[in-house]
Design an enzyme around this catalytic site. Structure first.
Site, PDB file in Angstrom:
ATOM      1  N   SER A 355     -17.634 -99.479  17.617  1.00 24.66           N
ATOM      2  CA  SER A 355     -18.434 -98.696  18.551  1.00 24.66           C
ATOM      3  C   SER A 355     -18.423 -99.376  19.926  1.00 24.66           C
ATOM      4  CB  SER A 355     -19.852 -98.522  17.991  1.00 24.66           C
ATOM      5  OG  SER A 355     -20.555 -97.549  18.713  1.00 24.66           O
ATOM      6  N   ASP A 501     -17.283 -93.060  14.166  1.00 23.67           N
ATOM      7  CA  ASP A 501     -17.811 -94.418  14.342  1.00 23.67           C
ATOM      8  C   ASP A 501     -17.750 -95.229  13.053  1.00 23.67           C
ATOM      9  OD1 ASP A 501     -19.131 -96.685  15.092  1.00 23.67           O
ATOM     10  OD2 ASP A 501     -20.847 -95.677  15.961  1.00 23.67           O
TER      11      ASP A 501
END
EC number: 3.1.1.-
Length: 792
Positions: A355, A501
């Site tokens: 991320s 993610d």
């Protein structure tokens, strides 16, 4: 059959989008990086410089902030792949009109090509997708009431937990930090360089008499007797020129170059002082690094023997990786952690990010040391323009697409961080750093994947960091792109599958790093806001000792520490109950339980302290002032762990340098032989170096050879019969057992910290009684050991 890659390449672009804008022992471990105006010499550059194009003439490095790396064709390719619909193939719908090529199509293999065949279409009923939830009357009736009841209990426990933490912090501030100690603590917090911080930390050690603790070798959390013995014998054999001593030096290095050998990497050894640790451990690191260098240059052993030895040393010791967690805007605290390690030349070559951490990892791994030194400063805020849109505009996008941010816009902005459309393999060949990005497939049943130059060599990094930041509701899942072999054209990776993610399941991919790169030591920078609130070192942390009862107590006392531990474990228990009973609804088609129930720490865990004012800005861009604060805080939180990281990385770097030195010697010998035989043409040496990334000899996967039997057989040239060979092996094993980790030999029993000093001394004396009886005979090279042979 419709191939999505073929259709994507031949299709036309979708709607065009506009492009938007030296004080103590620990200081001797590492030297600060040279001044920015002076290029580092060949002797001071890190491992990554060995892969760079080092030339004699000076090169003017352009200003990184003024460079633009956006390529319109790559943006259009990414947009086509992102909005590609396999049911509406562009090869059928649009190619004929644009290219003038007649498209041949038919309804099926038996129908005429040009003749229209009419048939009645049957109305299709919509297939209802099974969500996969358990069924049952009691589950449906009790699910949400039970969820509400557990949520109420967790809310009460969380409130009490935060209240307890504040009580402990206030108690420590009022009781421990008074007078001179309070002044020193304030100076430590205001330090702007590592040297200033070390001066204050050393003064605090003297204030609380921690310097006396460093001078005493005995401690219950490591095998100090074994460490002292290793230091003494390595020093003796390193200064000897006898061939037999060179073999003994090799055996001792083989025995001690192991992960956490003798417990020297135990955090408690660094959690009792503000700076450094026991002097014995620092002497051990110093002697081991000297012995590694001396052994690599020892001519008493052949190059083949040294090459095999360092291959095993590298495999057994393992590698170090820097892991940067997710955390939205909190992820910019990673810049301070990276800068602190970079300035001390401690930045590992293996870096992974998830991320927001993936963005910082890509920034680091796509740039050389000289380029990286330019961008690690608050001026970087001029390039962080991801959340520039007005509230009305992003709310409108969220209503239309279900995401706050636009993926194509992020690709344009992220291209500067990745220097355009660099692939994982190209970044590795350019800098020598191994970038790893953690992503998970859009399909909830598929396993996560760690992208790097081994698993996805031609994958474009810019698309990987966007996928790693695709949190449901923030950014929609995206398509990874790859470079086609031999061209710069981009095409969808993995048949156009979409990814999101990686922190939703694997924020810190330690298992994958160990499997692929032999990583056995992880430095984790953890900035997730829902995680760092619960990090509480009740018995101190590196550089932050407990001052209660002279470091032997608990933070806030045993009662407060036990209540804190109980509340934290009970919160974790309720989260597991919600997960296992599948009570939590799948918001945005995502199982959120793994966000709280996964591994978030490592061998060293650095927790940058955030402010309450950071929470409202969790999805905004930091300005130069805020970014300067984040970098400063990240550095300050990393400095206490520098001593522990340095002791580990210093030995690892010595092994790597020695291994490359032996490789260079082996390569020079092979080149000399090939030239003599006329097999090496002009330019062949450069071609061999250019292929190092995919060559087994230069592989960074850390696998190496596990043939310890071959290692034991080296040096027995005088043995002719099988009995003599077996006797020689037995003697080698007995000598190795003398310096092996006692925990590996005594049925895995470690030295218990709560046992009395007399019991531990008795245990150590019993174990070494027969071994140490032969120490006097070592001076005459007659090593006798009464232990049974060690099975290696």
């Amino acid at each position: 059959m419709n191939d999505p890659i073929t259709h994507y390449q031949s299709g036309a672009a979708s709607d065009s989008r506009s492009q938007s804008g030296t004080l103590n022992r620990s200081l001797s471990y590492t030297n600060p990086r040279p001044d920015e105006g002076k290029p580092p010499s060949a002797a001071t550059v890190g491992r990554s410089a060995s892969y760079q194009d080092v030339r004699k003439e000076k090169k003017t490095i352009p200003n990184e902030f003024e460079l633009e790396w956006v390529k319109e064709s790559d943006v259009e390719a990414f947009e086509r792949a992102l909005y590609y619909d396999p049911l509406k193939s562009p090869s059928v719908l649009s190619i004929g009109a644009d290219s003038g090529t007649e498209q041949i199509s038919a309804l099926n293999d038996f129908a005429p090509v040009r003749e229209k065949v009419s048939r009645k279409r049957k109305s299709k009923k919509k297939v209802k997708t099974d969500a996969g939830y358990p069924k049952g009357f009691s589950y449906t009736l009790l699910r949400y009431p039970l969820m509400a009841f557990i949520g109420l209990i967790m809310a009460i426990e969380l409130t009490f937990y935060l209240w307890l933490r504040q009580i402990v912090n206030s108690w420590e501030w009022l009781v421990n930090w008074r007078g001179k100690s309070q002044t020193l603590r304030h100076n430590m917090q205001q330090a702007t360089t590592y040297e200033e911080w070390c001066q204050t930390a050393e003064a605090l050690d003297k204030q609380f008499k921690k310097d006396e603790w460093k001078e005493i070798d005995a401690y219950g959390y490591y095998d100090y007797a074994l460490i002292h013995k290793i230091v003494r014998n390595l020093s003796k054999y390193r200064q000897s020129d006898k061939p037999s001593d060179a073999l003994k030096q090799k055996d001792i290095l083989y025995a001690c170059l192991k992960n956490n050998f003798g417990g020297i990497e135990n955090q408690k050894l660094y959690s009792n002082t503000f700076l450094g640790t026991k002097h014995l451990i620092e002497d051990y690191v110093e002697e081991v690094t000297k012995s590694i260098t001396a052994f690599s240059q020892n001519s008493n052993l052949s190059l083949e023997e040294r090459q095999l030895a360092f291959k095993l040393f590298s495999k057994n010791y393992g590698r170090t990786a820097l892991c940067l967690s997710g955390g939205a805007t909190f992820g910019y605290y990673h810049l301070g952690v990276v800068k602190a390690l970079f300035d001390r030349r401690l930045l590992p070559s293996v870096i992974t990010g998830t991320s927001a951490g993936g963005l910082i990892a890509a920034l680091v791994c796509c740039r050389t040391d000289e380029e990286l030194a330019q961008v690690l400063n608050p001026k970087l805020s001029s390039r962080i323009t991801i959340a520039y849109e007005s509230t009305w505009r992003w709310m409108l996008r969220y209503y239309r697409t279900g995401a706050r941010f636009d993926s194509v816009d992020w690709f344009i902005k992220g291209s500067w961080f990745t220097r355009g459309s660099l692939t994982f393999l190209e970044a590795y060949e350019r800098t020598g750093r191994i970038l790893n990005i953690s992503v998970i497939p859009h399909d909830p049943h598929s396993p996560p994947k760690l992208l790097n130059y081994l698993t996805a060599p031609h994958c474009v990094i810019a698309t990987a960091i966007i996928a790693s930041a695709a949190v449901p509701g923030i950014l929609n899942p995206v398509v990874l792109m790859q470079k086609l072999p031999g061209t710069d054209e981009l095409a969808p990776y993995s048949f156009g599958a979409k990814w999101k993610d990686g922190s939703l399941r694997t924020d810190i991919p330690t298992q994958a790093l160990h499997t692929q790169f032999n990583v056995k030591y992880t430095i984790v920078s953890q900035v997730n806001p829902h995680v760092h609130l619960f990090y509480y070192s009740n018995q101190g942390s590196p550089g932050n000792p407990v001052l209660h009862r002279s470091g032997k107590g608990w933070r806030g006392g045993f009662l407060a520490s036990s209540i804190e531990q109980f509340l934290k474990l009970d919160l974790s228990k309720w989260l597991k109950v919600i997960r296992d009973l599948e009570l939590m609804p799948r918001l945005l088609n995502q199982d959120w339980s793994s966000v709280f129930l996964q591994q978030f720490g490592g061998s060293v865990t650095i927790i940058p302290k955030s402010r309450l004012s950071d929470w409202p800005r969790i999805l905004t861009d930091p300005d130069e002032t805020i970014l300067a604060h984040m970098i400063k805080v990240g550095q300050a939180q990393t400095w206490p762990s520098i001593s522990m990281i340095s002791n580990r990385v210093r030995i690892e770097a010595a092994i790597q340098r020695a291994r490359e030195h032996v490789r260079d010697q082996m390569r020079a010998v092979k080149t000399k032989r090939s030239k003599a035989n006329g097999h090496l043409g002009k330019g062949a040496g450069f071609q061999l170096r250019a292929q190092h990334a995919l060559s087994r000899e230069f592989s960074d996967d850390g696998g190496g050879s596990s043939d310890e039997a071959a290692f034991l057989e080296t040096g027995n040239q005088d043995a002719r019969t099988e009995e003599e060979k077996e006797l020689y092996k037995a003697e080698r094993r007995q000598f190795l057992a003398k310096f092996s980790d006692r925990r590996d030999l005594m049925d895995g029993k470690d030295v218990m910290a709560d046992s009395s000093e007399a019991e531990r001394q008795q245990e150590i004396q019993k174990f070494y009684q027969e071994i140490d009886s032969s120490d006097e005979a070592e001076e005459d090279d007659d090593d006798v050991d009464s232990l049974e042979s060690l099975d290696i």
